[in-house]
Design a protein around this motif. Structure first.
Motif, PDB file in Angstrom:
ATOM      1  N   LEU A 180       0.823  -1.198   0.000  1.00 26.48           N
ATOM      2  CA  LEU A 180       0.000   0.000   0.000  1.00 26.48           C
ATOM      3  C   LEU A 180       0.866   1.261   0.000  1.00 26.48           C
ATOM      4  CD1 LEU A 180      -2.839   1.158  -0.002  1.00 26.48           C
ATOM      5  CD2 LEU A 180      -2.834   0.969   2.488  1.00 26.48           C
ATOM      6  N   CYS A 181       1.938   1.246   0.779  1.00 30.38           N
ATOM      7  CA  CYS A 181       2.853   2.399   0.792  1.00 30.38           C
ATOM      8  C   CYS A 181       3.464   2.639  -0.578  1.00 30.38           C
ATOM      9  CB  CYS A 181       3.959   2.199   1.827  1.00 30.38           C
ATOM     10  SG  CYS A 181       3.414   2.405   3.526  1.00 30.38           S
ATOM     11  N   ARG A 182       3.916   1.577  -1.234  1.00 32.94           N
ATOM     12  CA  ARG A 182       4.538   1.725  -2.555  1.00 32.94           C
ATOM     13  C   ARG A 182       3.516   2.179  -3.596  1.00 32.94           C
ATOM     14  NH1 ARG A 182       8.100   1.597   0.566  1.00 32.94           N
ATOM     15  NH2 ARG A 182      10.030   0.434   0.405  1.00 32.94           N
ATOM     16  N   ALA A 183       2.318   1.596  -3.541  1.00 30.64           N
ATOM     17  CA  ALA A 183       1.269   2.005  -4.484  1.00 30.64           C
ATOM     18  C   ALA A 183       0.885   3.458  -4.240  1.00 30.64           C
ATOM     19  CB  ALA A 183       0.050   1.087  -4.349  1.00 30.64           C
ATOM     20  N   SER A 184       0.777   3.833  -2.972  1.00 28.13           N
ATOM     21  CA  SER A 184       0.431   5.204  -2.629  1.00 28.13           C
ATOM     22  C   SER A 184       1.497   6.176  -3.133  1.00 28.13           C
ATOM     23  CB  SER A 184       0.276   5.325  -1.110  1.00 28.13           C
ATOM     24  OG  SER A 184       0.036   6.655  -0.747  1.00 28.13           O
TER      25      SER A 184
END
Length: 175
Positions: free
Chosen positions: A28-32
């Protein structure tokens, strides 16, 4: 020898997809981050920052409100919000006036020029969203929106106080 190493590296399965399956927080952090970079690039092209756009959009939707309310609702740090409002005011897109209900604070109001600028910026959003989320089907986008909404509603810890059990985290690699 470098060619052999590069070829061997290409033949090896990528590690990140496995990591992402094991650690939803990392995924989620990388996608965000990827979406944030795309949004910033789009905003730069449009000449209206992401935060500025969000402020104009909220003011247009809900009417005048304090910088504190804007900061809390849009989840933008208060010191950053001051800068955003300063920039919008200099451009003539908002005005700050003493809040009639609380003279200690200012009510930020969108101007006609701000509404016009917002309308112009909004016109490019559908194409940006299609470029950014084009790999997802319409149903997947709806699911993602619902899931993210649930996470945001629950707060940073991801815990929903109305739930009595916590689902088990995946601790083994996905097959």
């Amino acid at each position: 020898m470098a060619t052999t190493t590069r070829t061997a590296d290409r033949a090896r399965p990528a590690y990140f997809p496995r990591l992402a399956a094991e650690r939803l927080d990392i995924a989620l952090c990388r996608a965000s981050s990827a979406v944030a970079r795309a949004a910033d690039a789009h905003a730069t092209e449009e000449g209206l920052g992401v935060g500025q756009h969000l402020v104009l959009q909220m003011l247009d939707a809900v009417g005048p409100c304090s910088q504190q309310t804007l900061s809390e609702e849009l989840r933008i740090d208060r010191s950053v919000m001051v800068s955003i409002c300063d920039d919008l005011e200099r451009a003539g897109y908002v005005r700050r006036e003493r809040n009639p209900r609380d003279r200690r604070s200012y009510a930020v109001t969108v101007t006609d020029a701000g509404r016009h600028r917002l309308t112009s910026a909004q016109a490019s959003i559908p194409a940006f969203l299609e470029d950014t989320f084009g790999v997802l089907t319409s149903e997947e986008r709806d699911q993602l929106a619902a899931i993210l909404g649930k996470l945001l509603q629950a707060g940073a810890g991801g815990r929903d106080s109305s739930r009595t059990t916590t689902p088990a985290l995946r601790t083994t690699p996905a097959s």
